[in-house]
Design a protein around this motif. Structure first.
Motif, PDB file in Angstrom:
ATOM      1  N   PHE A 101     -15.631  18.323 -30.504  1.00 43.41           N
ATOM      2  CA  PHE A 101     -16.043  19.707 -30.724  1.00 43.41           C
ATOM      3  C   PHE A 101     -14.815  20.529 -31.115  1.00 43.41           C
ATOM      4  N   ASP A 105     -17.063  24.199 -35.286  1.00 44.20           N
ATOM      5  CA  ASP A 105     -18.352  24.048 -34.606  1.00 44.20           C
ATOM      6  C   ASP A 105     -18.692  25.305 -33.801  1.00 44.20           C
ATOM      7  N   TYR A 141     -21.792  18.264 -26.787  1.00 42.79           N
ATOM      8  CA  TYR A 141     -22.516  19.247 -27.605  1.00 42.79           C
ATOM      9  C   TYR A 141     -23.739  19.811 -26.886  1.00 42.79           C
ATOM     10  N   LYS A 144     -23.427  23.091 -25.188  1.00 45.30           N
ATOM     11  CA  LYS A 144     -23.045  24.237 -26.017  1.00 45.30           C
ATOM     12  C   LYS A 144     -24.240  25.004 -26.569  1.00 45.30           C
TER      13      LYS A 144
END
Length: 301
Positions: A101, A105, A141, A144
């Motif tokens: 990440f 991103d 991810y 997030k």
């Protein structure tokens, strides 16, 4: 065209530069319509690809990779990328399984927080990592953003791409068939021809030529006997770049033409006579008039 129980919709492909967005689009469509390069920021404009089955049609929009703009062309590219997020039915956020990440991103996720469109996380290049790494990557991810689906694929090898298509169709609503079944893009042939030439320049010149080139199609017409004549100008910003593209005794320009001609013949289904010129136009990426000439029309977004 309206069909009963037919599903259709628009899908944006977004992600950092060089994560394989164009490779994914070309694999799904089954034909090269977006140029591929291992250099970042290859895609400059929205490329619309059309995938049609008997009971569904997906219209894909491949956007420029998200990056911090350094000139007016960069500003345009980012405006295009972000605008598509508000225009589509589904967003594919493509990431590279080899990369963790990053700041790019985070920029994208901040934009995604402000849209209500469902987002799939598409983890590309899974053929290059161990499965154990993939699980850690997904966890990184998942915290997030609330993704509608997380789908690992290899766009280059085609692994799991059919599953991705099936999941997209499942998430689309009933709608019309926007394009004929045999149409794969809404871009005019001139645009794709210019992009194929630009791809060869990027491949062959490697690090010597940055993204300061553009290709303009001066003429494209059919001659007697069925051969299509294509006259194109490669625009660079410096005389030294012109020398690199022409090469010693014109060798580089001939190789660019040879490789581009092969792809253009596949695209058009005709024999091609390709004539290339190289022209210097200093700082063209910061000149609105030149950007408009090459199809970057800011007033459309």
């Amino acid at each position: 065209m309206n069909k009963k129980n037919f599903k259709s919709g628009f899908v944006s492909i977004i992600g950092r530069p060089n994560v394989g967005k164009s490779t994914l689009l070309n694999h799904v469509i089954g034909q090269k319509i977006a140029i591929m390069s291992d250099k970042p920021q290859t895609t400059r404009n929205k490329v619309q690809g059309v995938y049609t089955e008997n009971d569904a049609q997906i219209v894909f929009i491949d956007t420029p990779g998200i990056h911090k703009p350094k000139h007016k062309l960069g500003d345009f590219m980012m405006k295009v990328a972000y605008q598509t997020l508000r225009e589509v039915d589904l967003i594919l956020f493509v990431v590279d399984a080899k990369e963790g990440f990053g700041g790019g991103d985070q920029m994208i996720i901040e934009q995604l927080q402000s849209v209500k469109t469902p987002v799939f996380l598409v983890i590309n290049k899974i053929d290059l990592v161990h499965p154990d790494q993939l699980f850690k990557f997904i966890d990184e991810y998942r915290v997030k953003f609330n993704f509608a689906e997380i789908i690992p694929v290899s766009a280059l090898q085609g692994n799991n791409v059919n599953t991705l298509k099936e999941q997209i169709i499942q998430n689309l609503n009933e709608g019309p068939q926007y394009y004929p079944a045999d149409q794969v893009t809404d871009h005019p042939e001139r645009f794709i021809v210019s992009e194929l030439i630009r791809e060869k320049v990027l491949h062959l010149t490697r690090e010597e030529i940055p993204h300061s080139i553009a290709v303009g199609i001066e003429q494209m017409k059919q001659r007697e006997g069925g051969t299509v004549y294509v006259g194109a100008t490669i625009i660079v910003e410096r005389s030294s770049q012109k020398g690199i593209i022409i090469g010693k005794q014109g060798a580089m320009l001939r190789e660019i033409g040879k490789r581009a001609r092969a792809d253009i013949e596949v695209l058009l289904g005709s024999k091609i006579f390709l004539e290339l010129w190289v022209k210097v136009q200093k700082d063209w990426r910061n000149k609105p008039g030149f950007l408009r000439d090459f199809g970057f029309r800011e007033d459309e977004y």
